[in-house]
Design a protein around this motif. Structure first.
Motif, PDB file in Angstrom:
ATOM      1  N   LEU A  74      41.857  42.170  38.250  1.00 51.05           N
ATOM      2  CA  LEU A  74      40.449  41.788  38.191  1.00 51.05           C
ATOM      3  C   LEU A  74      40.283  40.502  37.401  1.00 51.05           C
ATOM      4  CD1 LEU A  74      38.838  45.250  37.309  1.00 51.05           C
ATOM      5  CD2 LEU A  74      38.941  44.168  39.567  1.00 51.05           C
ATOM      6  N   ASP A  75      39.406  39.634  37.891  1.00 54.41           N
ATOM      7  CA  ASP A  75      38.973  38.451  37.155  1.00 54.41           C
ATOM      8  C   ASP A  75      37.530  38.678  36.725  1.00 54.41           C
ATOM      9  OD1 ASP A  75      41.286  36.810  37.237  1.00 54.41           O
ATOM     10  OD2 ASP A  75      40.879  36.340  39.326  1.00 54.41           O
ATOM     11  N   LEU A  76      37.333  38.898  35.426  1.00 55.33           N
ATOM     12  CA  LEU A  76      36.021  39.172  34.860  1.00 55.33           C
ATOM     13  C   LEU A  76      35.501  37.930  34.150  1.00 55.33           C
ATOM     14  CD1 LEU A  76      36.880  42.646  33.292  1.00 55.33           C
ATOM     15  CD2 LEU A  76      35.682  42.234  35.447  1.00 55.33           C
ATOM     16  N   GLN A  77      34.210  37.660  34.283  1.00 52.76           N
ATOM     17  CA  GLN A  77      33.609  36.481  33.664  1.00 52.76           C
ATOM     18  C   GLN A  77      32.787  36.870  32.441  1.00 52.76           C
ATOM     19  OE1 GLN A  77      31.547  34.953  37.177  1.00 52.76           O
ATOM     20  NE2 GLN A  77      32.983  33.233  37.236  1.00 52.76           N
ATOM     21  N   THR A  78      32.900  36.024  31.410  1.00 46.51           N
ATOM     22  CA  THR A  78      32.177  36.242  30.161  1.00 46.51           C
ATOM     23  C   THR A  78      31.882  34.895  29.519  1.00 46.51           C
ATOM     24  OG1 THR A  78      32.327  37.234  27.952  1.00 46.51           O
ATOM     25  CG2 THR A  78      34.390  36.565  28.972  1.00 46.51           C
ATOM     26  N   ARG A  95      46.719  42.350  24.503  1.00 43.60           N
ATOM     27  CA  ARG A  95      46.631  40.922  24.833  1.00 43.60           C
ATOM     28  C   ARG A  95      47.998  40.444  25.309  1.00 43.60           C
ATOM     29  NH1 ARG A  95      42.830  36.778  21.611  1.00 43.60           N
ATOM     30  NH2 ARG A  95      43.294  34.846  22.730  1.00 43.60           N
ATOM     31  N   LEU A  96      48.009  39.753  26.469  1.00 42.76           N
ATOM     32  CA  LEU A  96      49.265  39.341  27.072  1.00 42.76           C
ATOM     33  C   LEU A  96      49.503  37.835  27.026  1.00 42.76           C
ATOM     34  CD1 LEU A  96      49.226  41.611  30.263  1.00 42.76           C
ATOM     35  CD2 LEU A  96      50.388  42.040  28.097  1.00 42.76           C
ATOM     36  N   THR A 104      44.520  36.728  29.423  1.00 41.76           N
ATOM     37  CA  THR A 104      45.073  37.839  30.197  1.00 41.76           C
ATOM     38  C   THR A 104      45.392  39.002  29.269  1.00 41.76           C
ATOM     39  OG1 THR A 104      46.039  36.302  31.813  1.00 41.76           O
ATOM     40  CG2 THR A 104      46.895  38.548  31.781  1.00 41.76           C
ATOM     41  N   LEU A 105      44.902  40.173  29.648  1.00 37.45           N
ATOM     42  CA  LEU A 105      45.153  41.393  28.890  1.00 37.45           C
ATOM     43  C   LEU A 105      45.591  42.494  29.846  1.00 37.45           C
ATOM     44  CD1 LEU A 105      42.095  40.152  27.803  1.00 37.45           C
ATOM     45  CD2 LEU A 105      42.833  41.554  25.869  1.00 37.45           C
ATOM     46  N   PRO A 112      47.003  44.475  34.344  1.00 32.97           N
ATOM     47  CA  PRO A 112      46.512  43.207  33.801  1.00 32.97           C
ATOM     48  C   PRO A 112      45.128  42.869  34.351  1.00 32.97           C
ATOM     49  CG  PRO A 112      48.781  42.996  34.540  1.00 32.97           C
ATOM     50  CD  PRO A 112      48.269  44.303  35.065  1.00 32.97           C
ATOM     51  N   PHE A 113      44.342  42.158  33.549  1.00 25.54           N
ATOM     52  CA  PHE A 113      43.065  41.611  34.000  1.00 25.54           C
ATOM     53  C   PHE A 113      42.808  40.343  33.213  1.00 25.54           C
ATOM     54  CE2 PHE A 113      42.020  44.283  30.398  1.00 25.54           C
ATOM     55  CZ  PHE A 113      40.997  43.636  29.732  1.00 25.54           C
TER      56      PHE A 113
END
Length: 237
Positions: A74-78, A95-96, A104-105, A112-113
């Motif tokens: 998933l690509d989440l926007q914030t 946290r990656l 990326t976490l 991963p997301f």
């Protein structure tokens, strides 16, 4: 007549769906719309949904390698990825890596997301895209665009994007791509897409024409296929 399918939602495998579903609900601010013994579902304010389905033998991906690949993320926007990443870690994420405009976490199930920078999002996150890995991202984008009627809005060396009606699916090029071999637990799907059709027979014919393969799973309400990159997906009546 060309038959198209409508993108419904992405469904991720997890052993503990309550844990991972609650994690995303708290992190994103999305509404819980389903919570039963098999599925945990969330809906964003713009109507997009993701679910987590119970998979007791789920083997988590180990990003970024291809021995146990992520397959889909998933690509989440914030507004503030750094602050959001801190909240995610406090909620159980790992946290990656850091990118130029994203972090990326891995969620509590190991998926991963990405938390991506986007101005004006507000306190509730938005879903930019569900992203599928592929050796040939352009070809996989064209497959899903032709199947769903969505438009290819970007096609570059690193990947491709299809969009329509506020929804997007991204395809990321992976040079040493290792496809899933569902239902083999040694090569898990990690997640899959559900696509809605009016007529399963016509939908199946169109999917096969475009290069999908039919599995022996399904019946009168749904059928399971694999796309040209090996990702399972469901056509649902």
């Amino acid at each position: 007549m060309t038959v198209t399918a409508r993108l419904d939602l992405a469904i991720f495998d997890a052993a503990d769906i309550e844990k991972v579903g609650s994690f995303y609900a708290e992190l994103t601010g999305w509404d819980v719309v389903r919570n039963d013994s098999d599925r945990f579902g969330l809906r964003s304010p713009d109507g997009q949904e993701i679910e987590f389905q119970r998979a007791p033998d789920h083997v988590a991906p180990q990003w970024p390698g291809q021995e146990h690949p992520q397959q889909i993320h998933l690509d989440l926007q914030t507004d503030d990825p750094e602050t959001a990443a801190g909240r995610a870690v406090a909620l159980g994420a790992t946290r990656l890596a850091d990118g130029p405009t994203w972090i990326t976490l891995a969620d509590p199930a190991g998926h991963p997301f990405d938390l991506c920078q986007a101005d004006g999002v507000g306190p509730v996150m938005t879903l930019f895209a569900v992203t599928l890995d592929a050796a040939d991202a352009s070809a996989l984008a064209r497959f899903y665009a032709d199947l769903t009627g969505m438009n290819v809005t970007y096609d570059g060396p690193e990947g491709a994007l299809i969009s329509a009606d506020g929804r997007s699916v991204m395809f990321q090029r992976i040079s040493d791509y290792n496809p899933p071999r569902w239902p083999d637990p040694a090569y898990p799907q990690q997640a899959h897409l559900d696509l809605v059709v009016d007529d399963l027979d016509a939908g199946e014919a169109r999917a096969l024409e475009l290069g999908a393969s039919r599995t022996d799973v399904g019946g009168e309400r749904f059928r399971v296929f694999t796309d040209p990159a090996g990702h399972p997906f469901c056509l649902i009546r």
